[in-house]
Design a protein around this motif. Structure first.
Motif, PDB file in Angstrom:
ATOM      1  N   LEU A 188       4.867  -1.427  37.088  1.00  0.00           N
ATOM      2  CA  LEU A 188       5.229  -0.220  36.339  1.00  0.00           C
ATOM      3  C   LEU A 188       4.774   1.043  37.075  1.00  0.00           C
ATOM      4  N   SER A 189       3.581   0.988  37.675  1.00  0.00           N
ATOM      5  CA  SER A 189       3.086   2.133  38.446  1.00  0.00           C
ATOM      6  C   SER A 189       3.981   2.393  39.653  1.00  0.00           C
ATOM      7  N   GLY A 190       4.374   1.317  40.329  1.00  0.00           N
ATOM      8  CA  GLY A 190       5.269   1.460  41.476  1.00  0.00           C
ATOM      9  C   GLY A 190       6.618   2.014  41.070  1.00  0.00           C
ATOM     10  N   LEU A 191       7.108   1.569  39.923  1.00  0.00           N
ATOM     11  CA  LEU A 191       8.401   2.051  39.421  1.00  0.00           C
ATOM     12  C   LEU A 191       8.346   3.549  39.129  1.00  0.00           C
ATOM     13  N   LEU A 192       7.262   3.992  38.486  1.00  0.00           N
ATOM     14  CA  LEU A 192       7.101   5.421  38.197  1.00  0.00           C
ATOM     15  C   LEU A 192       6.955   6.231  39.484  1.00  0.00           C
ATOM     16  N   THR A 193       6.244   5.668  40.460  1.00  0.00           N
ATOM     17  CA  THR A 193       6.069   6.366  41.733  1.00  0.00           C
ATOM     18  C   THR A 193       7.400   6.543  42.447  1.00  0.00           C
ATOM     19  N   VAL A 194       8.188   5.475  42.498  1.00  0.00           N
ATOM     20  CA  VAL A 194       9.507   5.548  43.150  1.00  0.00           C
ATOM     21  C   VAL A 194      10.414   6.537  42.418  1.00  0.00           C
ATOM     22  N   ALA A 195      10.397   6.498  41.088  1.00  0.00           N
ATOM     23  CA  ALA A 195      11.233   7.425  40.311  1.00  0.00           C
ATOM     24  C   ALA A 195      10.827   8.867  40.580  1.00  0.00           C
ATOM     25  N   PHE A 204       0.743  11.052  49.641  1.00  0.00           N
ATOM     26  CA  PHE A 204      -0.161  10.740  48.532  1.00  0.00           C
ATOM     27  C   PHE A 204       0.044   9.302  48.044  1.00  0.00           C
ATOM     28  N   ALA A 205       1.320   8.892  47.951  1.00  0.00           N
ATOM     29  CA  ALA A 205       1.616   7.527  47.502  1.00  0.00           C
ATOM     30  C   ALA A 205       1.070   6.510  48.491  1.00  0.00           C
ATOM     31  N   GLY A 206       1.221   6.801  49.769  1.00  0.00           N
ATOM     32  CA  GLY A 206       0.697   5.898  50.791  1.00  0.00           C
ATOM     33  C   GLY A 206      -0.813   5.790  50.739  1.00  0.00           C
ATOM     34  N   VAL A 207      -1.484   6.921  50.535  1.00  0.00           N
ATOM     35  CA  VAL A 207      -2.941   6.914  50.407  1.00  0.00           C
ATOM     36  C   VAL A 207      -3.359   6.107  49.183  1.00  0.00           C
ATOM     37  N   GLY A 208      -2.620   6.264  48.090  1.00  0.00           N
ATOM     38  CA  GLY A 208      -2.930   5.518  46.872  1.00  0.00           C
ATOM     39  C   GLY A 208      -2.812   4.016  47.073  1.00  0.00           C
ATOM     40  N   VAL A 209      -1.772   3.589  47.759  1.00  0.00           N
ATOM     41  CA  VAL A 209      -1.584   2.159  48.035  1.00  0.00           C
ATOM     42  C   VAL A 209      -2.706   1.651  48.944  1.00  0.00           C
ATOM     43  N   LEU A 253      -5.783   2.861  49.171  1.00  0.00           N
ATOM     44  CA  LEU A 253      -7.021   2.763  48.388  1.00  0.00           C
ATOM     45  C   LEU A 253      -6.997   1.553  47.466  1.00  0.00           C
ATOM     46  N   LEU A 254      -5.826   1.257  46.908  1.00  0.00           N
ATOM     47  CA  LEU A 254      -5.694   0.068  46.067  1.00  0.00           C
ATOM     48  C   LEU A 254      -6.058  -1.182  46.860  1.00  0.00           C
ATOM     49  N   ALA A 255      -5.554  -1.273  48.082  1.00  0.00           N
ATOM     50  CA  ALA A 255      -5.855  -2.425  48.931  1.00  0.00           C
ATOM     51  C   ALA A 255      -7.344  -2.497  49.260  1.00  0.00           C
ATOM     52  N   VAL A 256      -7.935  -1.337  49.572  1.00  0.00           N
ATOM     53  CA  VAL A 256      -9.357  -1.294  49.940  1.00  0.00           C
ATOM     54  C   VAL A 256     -10.230  -1.800  48.790  1.00  0.00           C
ATOM     55  N   PHE A 257      -9.992  -1.278  47.594  1.00  0.00           N
ATOM     56  CA  PHE A 257     -10.840  -1.641  46.466  1.00  0.00           C
ATOM     57  C   PHE A 257     -10.515  -3.018  45.902  1.00  0.00           C
ATOM     58  N   THR A 258      -9.343  -3.556  46.258  1.00  0.00           N
ATOM     59  CA  THR A 258      -8.980  -4.890  45.801  1.00  0.00           C
ATOM     60  C   THR A 258      -9.615  -5.973  46.653  1.00  0.00           C
ATOM     61  N   PHE A 259      -9.593  -5.791  47.959  1.00  0.00           N
ATOM     62  CA  PHE A 259      -9.989  -6.869  48.862  1.00  0.00           C
ATOM     63  C   PHE A 259     -11.434  -6.774  49.359  1.00  0.00           C
ATOM     64  N   ILE A 260     -12.120  -5.669  49.051  1.00  0.00           N
ATOM     65  CA  ILE A 260     -13.517  -5.549  49.454  1.00  0.00           C
ATOM     66  C   ILE A 260     -14.416  -5.739  48.237  1.00  0.00           C
ATOM     67  N   GLN A 261     -15.402  -6.600  48.391  1.00  0.00           N
ATOM     68  CA  GLN A 261     -16.300  -6.933  47.287  1.00  0.00           C
ATOM     69  C   GLN A 261     -17.102  -5.709  46.830  1.00  0.00           C
ATOM     70  N   PRO A 262     -17.396  -5.622  45.519  1.00  0.00           N
ATOM     71  CA  PRO A 262     -18.200  -4.503  45.008  1.00  0.00           C
ATOM     72  C   PRO A 262     -19.561  -4.372  45.692  1.00  0.00           C
ATOM     73  N   ASP A 263     -20.143  -5.493  46.125  1.00  0.00           N
ATOM     74  CA  ASP A 263     -21.451  -5.438  46.791  1.00  0.00           C
ATOM     75  C   ASP A 263     -21.412  -4.607  48.065  1.00  0.00           C
TER      76      ASP A 263
END
Length: 199
Positions: free
Chosen positions: A23-30, A54-59, A61-71
């Protein structure tokens, strides 16, 4: 060292809320399509290229915070805090004045607004701070120390001035304090003082 802090791709992807991402991607594309249509009627491309960045930076950051452990972030929160202060201090030196405030750093293609980055960084820093002091979190002294951690950020934000971002950081601080187990009376008293000062 860093590799040990990276989640396996399958495990990290499995935890994602794919419906929300879709849904976020759909809104971004629209939104990008609307800006593309708007800019195509002009002689210069003003909005569309910036929003693509901005959209590229957001994607990213999503990857960074998804694949890197909170520790990974927890162990480096001191560096993140220092970066936060440096970015906010740069506003006072090379900041771009606009609409009666100095909140942006001109990077040429886009204007960087450190106050928005500050909200994310302070969330990580405060969560890490309280996590490191889990056994002492109910003490008033630890709550006061957390305020001293937030105070330089609040001062730099007010110097811009940016009341909205200042209040956001205050609310982030109080919310994380409560989530960490700080007694209700400390955040409530602090919120009351803030409201009294603004009245």
């Amino acid at each position: 060292m860093i590799q040990s802090q990276v989640r396996p791709v399958y495990g990290a992807a499995k935890r994602l809320d794919w419906a929300l991402i879709f849904l976020s991607g759909l809104l971004t594309v629209a939104g990008l399509m609307c800006l593309f249509s708007l800019d195509s009627d002009r002689t210069s491309w003003k909005y569309f290229p910036k929003q693509v960045i901005f959209a590229g930076v957001g994607v990213g950051l999503l990857a960074v915070f998804t694949f890197i452990q909170p520790d990974f972030w927890k162990k480096r929160w001191g560096w993140l805090y220092a970066i936060n202060l440096v970015l906010l201090a740069l506003i006072l030196v090379i900041g771009k004045a606009q609409y009666g405030a100095t909140r942006w750093i001109d990077l040429g293609i886009v204007d960087l607004q450190p106050s928005e980055i500050s909200k994310v960084l302070m969330t990580i820093c405060l969560a890490s701070y309280f996590a490191d002091r889990e056994e002492e979190v109910t003490r008033l002294s630890q709550f006061v120390k957390s305020f001293l951690l937030v105070l330089p950020v609040l001062v730099l934000l007010m110097l811009q001035p940016h009341l909205g971002a200042t209040m956001s950081v205050i609310m982030i601080w109080l919310a994380i304090a409560l989530a960490a187990g700080v007694p209700w009376k400390f955040p409530l008293a602090s919120l009351g003082i803030v409201l009294a000062l603004l009245a």
